[in-house]
Scaffold this motif. Sequence first.
Motif, PDB file in Angstrom:
ATOM      1  N   GLU A 170      14.977 -29.689 -26.927  1.00 29.27           N
ATOM      2  CA  GLU A 170      14.234 -29.044 -26.814  1.00 29.27           C
ATOM      3  C   GLU A 170      13.994 -28.365 -25.128  1.00 29.27           C
ATOM      4  OE1 GLU A 170      11.130 -30.276 -30.635  1.00 29.27           O
ATOM      5  OE2 GLU A 170       9.967 -29.741 -28.721  1.00 29.27           O
ATOM      6  N   CYS A 171      13.077 -27.353 -25.144  1.00 23.66           N
ATOM      7  CA  CYS A 171      13.421 -26.667 -23.494  1.00 23.66           C
ATOM      8  C   CYS A 171      12.524 -27.635 -23.417  1.00 23.66           C
ATOM      9  CB  CYS A 171      13.271 -24.970 -23.977  1.00 23.66           C
ATOM     10  SG  CYS A 171      12.766 -24.066 -22.111  1.00 23.66           S
ATOM     11  N   PHE A 178      10.204 -17.873 -15.423  1.00 24.30           N
ATOM     12  CA  PHE A 178       8.682 -18.862 -16.518  1.00 24.30           C
ATOM     13  C   PHE A 178       7.775 -19.713 -16.421  1.00 24.30           C
ATOM     14  CE2 PHE A 178       7.708 -21.275 -19.979  1.00 24.30           C
ATOM     15  CZ  PHE A 178       7.149 -20.489 -21.115  1.00 24.30           C
ATOM     16  N   LEU A 182       4.311 -18.201 -16.303  1.00 25.88           N
ATOM     17  CA  LEU A 182       3.633 -18.884 -17.490  1.00 25.88           C
ATOM     18  C   LEU A 182       2.592 -19.869 -17.652  1.00 25.88           C
ATOM     19  CD1 LEU A 182       5.116 -16.569 -20.091  1.00 25.88           C
ATOM     20  CD2 LEU A 182       2.569 -16.573 -19.183  1.00 25.88           C
ATOM     21  N   GLU A 184       1.229 -22.620 -17.880  1.00 25.39           N
ATOM     22  CA  GLU A 184       0.112 -23.403 -18.310  1.00 25.39           C
ATOM     23  C   GLU A 184       1.056 -23.444 -19.702  1.00 25.39           C
ATOM     24  OE1 GLU A 184      -1.821 -20.783 -17.459  1.00 25.39           O
ATOM     25  OE2 GLU A 184      -3.053 -21.091 -16.441  1.00 25.39           O
ATOM     26  N   VAL A 185       1.710 -22.793 -20.130  1.00 30.18           N
ATOM     27  CA  VAL A 185       2.424 -23.215 -21.346  1.00 30.18           C
ATOM     28  C   VAL A 185       4.004 -23.313 -20.777  1.00 30.18           C
ATOM     29  CG1 VAL A 185       4.125 -21.672 -22.655  1.00 30.18           C
ATOM     30  CG2 VAL A 185       1.935 -20.663 -22.512  1.00 30.18           C
ATOM     31  N   SER A 188       2.750 -27.143 -20.866  1.00 25.81           N
ATOM     32  CA  SER A 188       2.035 -28.160 -22.312  1.00 25.81           C
ATOM     33  C   SER A 188       3.737 -28.125 -22.298  1.00 25.81           C
ATOM     34  CB  SER A 188       1.262 -26.570 -23.035  1.00 25.81           C
ATOM     35  OG  SER A 188       1.421 -27.470 -23.591  1.00 25.81           O
ATOM     36  N   MET A 189       4.509 -27.700 -22.937  1.00 25.18           N
ATOM     37  CA  MET A 189       6.213 -27.541 -22.995  1.00 25.18           C
ATOM     38  C   MET A 189       6.362 -28.819 -21.983  1.00 25.18           C
ATOM     39  SD  MET A 189       7.424 -23.886 -23.062  1.00 25.18           S
ATOM     40  CE  MET A 189       9.431 -24.107 -23.639  1.00 25.18           C
TER      41      MET A 189
ATOM     42  N   SER B  12      -3.101 -16.764 -23.462  1.00 24.74           N
ATOM     43  CA  SER B  12      -1.551 -17.849 -23.447  1.00 24.74           C
ATOM     44  C   SER B  12      -2.817 -19.873 -22.862  1.00 24.74           C
ATOM     45  CB  SER B  12      -0.666 -17.972 -23.155  1.00 24.74           C
ATOM     46  OG  SER B  12      -0.025 -17.241 -22.524  1.00 24.74           O
ATOM     47  N   ALA B  13      -3.269 -18.695 -21.723  1.00 27.28           N
ATOM     48  CA  ALA B  13      -3.394 -19.914 -21.494  1.00 27.28           C
ATOM     49  C   ALA B  13      -4.956 -20.623 -21.852  1.00 27.28           C
ATOM     50  CB  ALA B  13      -3.519 -19.844 -19.348  1.00 27.28           C
ATOM     51  N   LEU B  16      -4.967 -22.685 -24.846  1.00 28.89           N
ATOM     52  CA  LEU B  16      -4.053 -23.982 -24.425  1.00 28.89           C
ATOM     53  C   LEU B  16      -5.322 -24.929 -23.949  1.00 28.89           C
ATOM     54  CD1 LEU B  16      -0.466 -23.537 -23.004  1.00 28.89           C
ATOM     55  CD2 LEU B  16      -1.006 -25.088 -25.012  1.00 28.89           C
ATOM     56  N   ARG B  23      -2.198 -25.412 -30.730  1.00 32.82           N
ATOM     57  CA  ARG B  23      -1.206 -26.014 -30.389  1.00 32.82           C
ATOM     58  C   ARG B  23      -0.849 -27.427 -31.122  1.00 32.82           C
ATOM     59  NH1 ARG B  23      -1.552 -28.373 -25.088  1.00 32.82           N
ATOM     60  NH2 ARG B  23      -2.657 -29.772 -26.828  1.00 32.82           N
ATOM     61  N   PRO B 322       9.809 -23.259 -28.640  1.00 29.45           N
ATOM     62  CA  PRO B 322       9.053 -23.868 -28.401  1.00 29.45           C
ATOM     63  C   PRO B 322       7.751 -23.366 -27.578  1.00 29.45           C
ATOM     64  CG  PRO B 322      11.189 -24.125 -26.881  1.00 29.45           C
ATOM     65  CD  PRO B 322      11.122 -22.928 -27.610  1.00 29.45           C
ATOM     66  N   VAL B 323       8.025 -21.911 -27.214  1.00 31.02           N
ATOM     67  CA  VAL B 323       7.211 -21.638 -26.271  1.00 31.02           C
ATOM     68  C   VAL B 323       5.901 -20.840 -27.469  1.00 31.02           C
ATOM     69  CG1 VAL B 323       6.471 -19.213 -25.330  1.00 31.02           C
ATOM     70  CG2 VAL B 323       8.180 -20.470 -24.625  1.00 31.02           C
ATOM     71  N   ARG B 325       5.424 -22.037 -30.432  1.00 37.24           N
ATOM     72  CA  ARG B 325       4.451 -23.572 -30.531  1.00 37.24           C
ATOM     73  C   ARG B 325       3.612 -23.999 -29.921  1.00 37.24           C
ATOM     74  NH1 ARG B 325       9.793 -26.892 -31.466  1.00 37.24           N
ATOM     75  NH2 ARG B 325      10.652 -26.653 -33.127  1.00 37.24           N
ATOM     76  N   GLN B 326       3.038 -23.330 -29.069  1.00 36.82           N
ATOM     77  CA  GLN B 326       2.289 -23.978 -28.217  1.00 36.82           C
ATOM     78  C   GLN B 326       0.897 -23.155 -28.563  1.00 36.82           C
ATOM     79  OE1 GLN B 326       2.112 -26.255 -25.803  1.00 36.82           O
ATOM     80  NE2 GLN B 326       4.887 -26.184 -26.709  1.00 36.82           N
ATOM     81  N   THR B 327       0.801 -21.351 -28.365  1.00 38.39           N
ATOM     82  CA  THR B 327      -0.253 -21.062 -29.085  1.00 38.39           C
ATOM     83  C   THR B 327      -0.227 -20.498 -30.124  1.00 38.39           C
ATOM     84  OG1 THR B 327       0.658 -18.754 -27.679  1.00 38.39           O
ATOM     85  CG2 THR B 327      -0.328 -20.311 -26.527  1.00 38.39           C
TER      86      THR B 327
END
Lengths: 249, 463
Positions: A170-171, A178, A182, A184-185, A188-189, B12-13, B16, B23, B322-323, B325-327
Amino acid sequence: MRVALFVTCLADQFLAEAGVAAVKLLRHLGVEVEFPPAQTCCGQPAYNAGYWNEARQMAAHTLGVFEDAEYVVLPSGSCTAMVRSFYPELYRDMPRKFSKAEALSRKTYELAEFIVKVLGVSTLGLGLEGQRIAYHHGCHALRELGIKDEPLTLLANAGASLVPWEAAIECCGFGGLFSVKLPEVSLSMADRKLSTLPEVDVLTSADGGCLLHLSGRIAHRRLNVAVKPLASVLWEAAQKTPEVDAHAG
Amino acid sequence: MQVKANDYPKESARLLREEPQVRESVTGATLNFDRNRRAAYAEVGAEAWRDWAERVKNHVLTHLDSYLEQAERALIANGVQVHWAEDAEQAQRIVAEVARAAGVKKVVKAKSMLSEELGINPMLSSMGIETLETDLGEYIIQLLDQPPSHIVGPAIHLGLEQIRALFHQRFGTPPDATPDALAGVARKLLREGFLQADMGISGGNFLVAETGTLALIENEGNIRLSTSVPRIHLALVGIEKLLPRFSDLAVFLSLTARAATGQRLGTFVSLLHGPRQASEPDGPEAVHVVFVDNGRSAVLADPEAWETLRCVRCGACLNACPVYRQTGGHAYGYVYSGPIGAVLAPGLVGLEETQPLPYASSLCGACYEVCPVKIPIPKLLLAWRQRAVEENLTPRLEKAAIQGYAWAMTQPWAYRLAAKALRLLPEKALDNTVVPVLKAWVEGRAGLKPSPKSFRELWEEGL
């Protein structure tokens, strides 16, 4: 055999040990290593963000730097993908530059891939005996270049125990700009990836950017995981060869 | 509050930070979908299927005009009334006219992303027509007045607790009701809706040009009821949904179900051929098909973006992303979210309105790997980013920074100088930086510091 090492700007500045390990490892395998001093950055951040003119300026510079190389080897999957796949893409409407880019593309390899595919070496030594290792597959190495087994083979044959990791492919959320656009995203990843990490002695990857991002997150969260670039781990693998053991014995 | 696509970075922020349970729900569900997809793909050697499906779709798209004509003839021969809508406004007008002419008071809807795209529900409600979403997930988000969060699982962002609380509040179910009990309550309410409705509105997964067959895939039986119980059935079909031959359906139906949920086939597949015949005991009196363009022919004419139209709306790219999936989908501020939404949005509504969406990806490539019709999403994301730069839609500071960086990287002396400067910074400088870009980076990641000596210096000192 001569190899021109493209250390990549990130490794040059932030993970110099990866470059040093790559040099030692390649020399150990009988390869003559050069370091063309005019090299800078492959231009991937500009390319990924859509700034193709700027990416072309950097690509043109890099094409010149490595024009005469026999092989170009990088300790980075994503920069390898930039040179191998995306340089030709940048020049798809410019035939002369395109053929130059194609020529460079054909002789460019990620380090582990080069060792296995070009040098035909799949066992470096036994220097990783007893180490539990988790391998993070950088997305470009995995999906753009199809590099999956080479690093794993080299690690396993050096005695490492590769610990299964649910999120290994997974990334991690770095993605160059990126992670800036972004944040926060991106974080979180990284957290999702780290939350599935089994207990290991070392977390490694061919990609310096991913490692800086993950190790930065690990440090921020005060987790106890050692992070090392693949080049360093492979050099460690090569240092304990059966022959050396025989002499010692 | 209506989220706009241009709000993506902020939204998105916020999600989260303020709604981390989204999420959790989305990650759990998408990982599950994705696992099922892998197993279902493996059964059939999906590579050959994907190659074939890509070719069939490319063929249809490059001959779309003649297939649309053929489809219209076949539909009319089956007794279906065919309409053409260039944009959302026309589509709304057509639906309104059909409803008005037939004296429709209540509508049941089968799940249709296109009807979301066209804003059919608000339009019907402004006419005083009551619409009832009959897909369980859609029904739940309709109760909450939310848009879908996922192409296939519209309520994927909600956890069981939230749905329990909602049903408890609205229908007085026990606070700890089982999922089965909740579904039972919804089923009872929806049944009344089917029986009362004058018109059923559906989308169309596929429409076969050769036979005028409208194919619909589902798991709950609600689509079958919505399209057969009310006296009128109206289907909204994107012009890109055509397949050439009836025999193409078998693989497309199975491939789509496998990609979407890992099922070999949807629990229900309906192949519809027009209104009830004299010899048939049930079915609608009238069937309307509205072919909708709404930006699609512009995408088709675009030498890069046209491949987006192969999409079968399975949502596999969302599940693998995976992006996303976060939000979940709401952060995207557009009816189609995730990787496919990020490349459809600029094509259908324009880059200016949707500029951040092509950047809502780390370019990891997982979306392309799973796409049943092999849409090169990462390549398309890059193409839209390139256009955003060309059209000066990216931040000016970013542009200046990238230009400066490109200049420095083509002057080896400037690169060396920058490297020297980096090492002259005080120990904690990077941790406490005020440079916006670096600040954002080091805030969540500690210990970013340059190697004591660069590789270059070590090399020059002799390795």
